[in-house]
Design a protein around this motif. Structure first.
Motif, PDB file in Angstrom:
ATOM      1  N   PRO A   7       2.028   3.153 -10.317  1.00  0.00           N
ATOM      2  CA  PRO A   7       1.478   2.759  -9.022  1.00  0.00           C
ATOM      3  C   PRO A   7       1.773   1.298  -8.691  1.00  0.00           C
ATOM      4  O   PRO A   7       1.800   0.915  -7.525  1.00  0.00           O
ATOM      5  CB  PRO A   7      -0.026   2.967  -9.172  1.00  0.00           C
ATOM      6  N   LEU A  10       5.427   1.010  -6.709  1.00  0.00           N
ATOM      7  CA  LEU A  10       5.916   1.852  -5.609  1.00  0.00           C
ATOM      8  C   LEU A  10       6.057   1.114  -4.290  1.00  0.00           C
ATOM      9  O   LEU A  10       7.048   1.254  -3.578  1.00  0.00           O
ATOM     10  CB  LEU A  10       4.957   3.039  -5.407  1.00  0.00           C
ATOM     11  N   PHE A  11       5.018   0.350  -3.929  1.00  0.00           N
ATOM     12  CA  PHE A  11       4.994  -0.239  -2.592  1.00  0.00           C
ATOM     13  C   PHE A  11       5.121  -1.766  -2.616  1.00  0.00           C
ATOM     14  O   PHE A  11       4.871  -2.421  -1.612  1.00  0.00           O
ATOM     15  CB  PHE A  11       3.721   0.192  -1.841  1.00  0.00           C
ATOM     16  N   TYR A  18       4.315  -2.493   6.287  1.00  0.00           N
ATOM     17  CA  TYR A  18       3.306  -1.439   6.358  1.00  0.00           C
ATOM     18  C   TYR A  18       2.226  -1.812   7.388  1.00  0.00           C
ATOM     19  O   TYR A  18       1.866  -1.023   8.259  1.00  0.00           O
ATOM     20  CB  TYR A  18       2.676  -1.207   4.979  1.00  0.00           C
ATOM     21  N   ASP A  70      -6.543   0.165  -3.890  1.00  0.00           N
ATOM     22  CA  ASP A  70      -5.081   0.306  -3.923  1.00  0.00           C
ATOM     23  C   ASP A  70      -4.537  -0.475  -5.126  1.00  0.00           C
ATOM     24  O   ASP A  70      -5.067  -1.521  -5.480  1.00  0.00           O
ATOM     25  CB  ASP A  70      -4.450  -0.231  -2.628  1.00  0.00           C
ATOM     26  N   PRO A  71      -3.444   0.057  -5.739  1.00  0.00           N
ATOM     27  CA  PRO A  71      -2.859  -0.651  -6.883  1.00  0.00           C
ATOM     28  C   PRO A  71      -1.959  -1.821  -6.479  1.00  0.00           C
ATOM     29  O   PRO A  71      -1.574  -2.614  -7.338  1.00  0.00           O
ATOM     30  CB  PRO A  71      -2.008   0.439  -7.562  1.00  0.00           C
ATOM     31  N   MET A  75      -0.812  -5.070  -0.524  1.00  0.00           N
ATOM     32  CA  MET A  75      -1.409  -4.149   0.456  1.00  0.00           C
ATOM     33  C   MET A  75      -2.859  -4.575   0.718  1.00  0.00           C
ATOM     34  O   MET A  75      -3.311  -4.619   1.866  1.00  0.00           O
ATOM     35  CB  MET A  75      -1.401  -2.708  -0.069  1.00  0.00           C
ATOM     36  N   ASP A  97      -6.393   2.219  -9.189  1.00  0.00           N
ATOM     37  CA  ASP A  97      -5.597   3.403  -8.843  1.00  0.00           C
ATOM     38  C   ASP A  97      -6.263   4.645  -9.407  1.00  0.00           C
ATOM     39  O   ASP A  97      -7.256   4.571 -10.142  1.00  0.00           O
ATOM     40  CB  ASP A  97      -4.146   3.260  -9.335  1.00  0.00           C
ATOM     41  N   SER A  98      -5.680   5.794  -9.079  1.00  0.00           N
ATOM     42  CA  SER A  98      -6.289   7.077  -9.423  1.00  0.00           C
ATOM     43  C   SER A  98      -6.386   7.290 -10.929  1.00  0.00           C
ATOM     44  O   SER A  98      -7.223   8.052 -11.389  1.00  0.00           O
ATOM     45  CB  SER A  98      -5.462   8.212  -8.820  1.00  0.00           C
ATOM     46  N   GLY A 115      -5.135   8.874   2.392  1.00  0.00           N
ATOM     47  CA  GLY A 115      -4.132   8.957   3.449  1.00  0.00           C
ATOM     48  C   GLY A 115      -2.764   8.755   2.841  1.00  0.00           C
ATOM     49  O   GLY A 115      -2.452   7.663   2.360  1.00  0.00           O
ATOM     50  N   ALA A 116      -1.945   9.785   2.841  1.00  0.00           N
ATOM     51  CA  ALA A 116      -0.574   9.704   2.321  1.00  0.00           C
ATOM     52  C   ALA A 116      -0.530   9.083   0.927  1.00  0.00           C
ATOM     53  O   ALA A 116       0.385   8.309   0.605  1.00  0.00           O
ATOM     54  CB  ALA A 116       0.312   8.922   3.291  1.00  0.00           C
ATOM     55  N   SER A 117      -1.529   9.406   0.116  1.00  0.00           N
ATOM     56  CA  SER A 117      -1.544   8.848  -1.246  1.00  0.00           C
ATOM     57  C   SER A 117      -1.798   9.917  -2.319  1.00  0.00           C
ATOM     58  O   SER A 117      -1.531   9.672  -3.497  1.00  0.00           O
ATOM     59  CB  SER A 117      -2.611   7.744  -1.367  1.00  0.00           C
ATOM     60  N   TRP A 120       0.823  10.766  -4.907  1.00  0.00           N
ATOM     61  CA  TRP A 120       1.151   9.802  -5.976  1.00  0.00           C
ATOM     62  C   TRP A 120       0.246   9.973  -7.193  1.00  0.00           C
ATOM     63  O   TRP A 120       0.400   9.273  -8.186  1.00  0.00           O
ATOM     64  CB  TRP A 120       1.006   8.361  -5.461  1.00  0.00           C
TER      65      TRP A 120
END
Ligand SMILES: C[S@@+](CC[C@H](N)C(=O)[O-])C[C@H]1O[C@@H](n2cnc3c(N)ncnc32)[C@H](O)[C@@H]1O
Length: 269
Positions: A7, A10-11, A18, A70-71, A75, A97-98, A115-117, A120
């Motif tokens: 995680p 990724l972003f 974003y 969020d990781p 963000m 993170d999850s 949302g769109a996660s 992952w």
């Protein structure tokens, strides 16, 4: 098979794009949640994989507290900045993170939104853990753009994919690995979880975009992240080619998108 994406990578480098170019979700989605769950300013919501707050910020006025996790630190920074601009001061921005939810010592939740996660995460394990955190009346809400292949792609998608393939290869990158779309749909995974009653609600809406917005949007995707390019010169050359090609093929400059938002509302039976 579960693929474990890192995680943390990724972003990275996508956050400013974003925050600026990702559309978020239509107001009707937030009204739907408010009605369906009688949100009255008293609830606690976990927004997992919150990005720059596409759910957390519009949801905040309806509930007591959104814990936005969020990781990717950048963000969270962009999310805090946008929340301050919107006067959304009840969001608790948390790094996590999850795979490490237990480290956050979360309170009892009324809702968990993703949302769109969700794609992952290790979806089954996550839902089992959410079962221990979400109150009896609560729900898991998974938002996405609908199943791939269900919608006609915009005419410029092919142009963008061709240029991406030229620069980054055919595989869809995800951090230092590549992305494989899960074989089982989110709805199927939810249906065998403790939150097995799944309602699907969809909204279709138009989002006007110009050339700058369609180009900027690309750098918000994990697979187009600026960090995916070997150096800044190559990224700049890619951007130049993308702009030139799109401007030549679509001289009207109108890249208005038709967006399909799909919400899976999963409750216990
Ligand atoms: C496509 S963005 C979605 C952001 C926002 N929720 C939205 O709806 O636009 C996916 C987010 O999930 C985060 N993410 C990636 N892996 C994750 C994981 N295992 N657990 C929680 N969040 C994760 C990423 O850092 C990224 O911010």
């Amino acid at each position: 098979m579960n693929i474990h994406y890192d995680p943390a990578e990724l972003f990275a480098s996508t956050a400013p794009y974003y925050a600026r170019y990702r559309p978020g979700y239509p107001p009707e989605f937030f009204s739907y949640l408010a009605d369906r769950f009688a949100l009255n300013g008293a609830q606690t919501v976990l927004d997992l994989g919150c990005g720059t707050g596409q759910i957390a910020i519009p949801l905040a006025p309806h509930v007591a507290r959104v814990i936005a996790v969020d990781p990717e630190p950048s963000m969270l920074d962009e999310g805090r900045r946008l929340a301050a601009e919107h006067g959304a001061d009840t969001i608790d921005w948390r790094h996590g993170d999850s795979h490490h939810l237990h480290e956050l010592t979360l309170p009892t939740l009324d809702l968990a939104t993703m949302g769109a996660s969700f794609h992952w995460t290790d979806r089954d394990a996550l839902l089992a853990e959410l079962d221990t955190l979400i109150a009896a009346h609560g729900a898991v809400v998974v938002l996405s753009g609908g199943a791939p292949g269900e919608h006609t792609p915009a005419p410029w998608e092919e142009t963008i994919t061709d240029i991406r393939t030229r620069y980054l290869g055919p595989a869809r990158r995800a951090g230092s690995s590549t992305y494989t779309h899960p074989k089982e749909s989110h709805a199927e995974v939810l249906a065998r979880s403790p939150f097995s009653h799944v309602d699907t609600v969809t909204w279709t809406w138009h989002l006007p975009r110009d050339l700058d917005a369609i180009v900027g949007l690309q750098f918000s995707y994990s697979y187009f992240a600026p960090a995916q390019f070997d150096d800044e010169n190559i990224r700049a050359r890619f951007e130049h080619d993308l702009r030139t090609e799109l401007a030549t093929q679509f001289p009207h400059g109108d890249f208005t998108d038709i967006i399909h938002t799909e919400a899976l509302i999963a409750t216990r039976p």
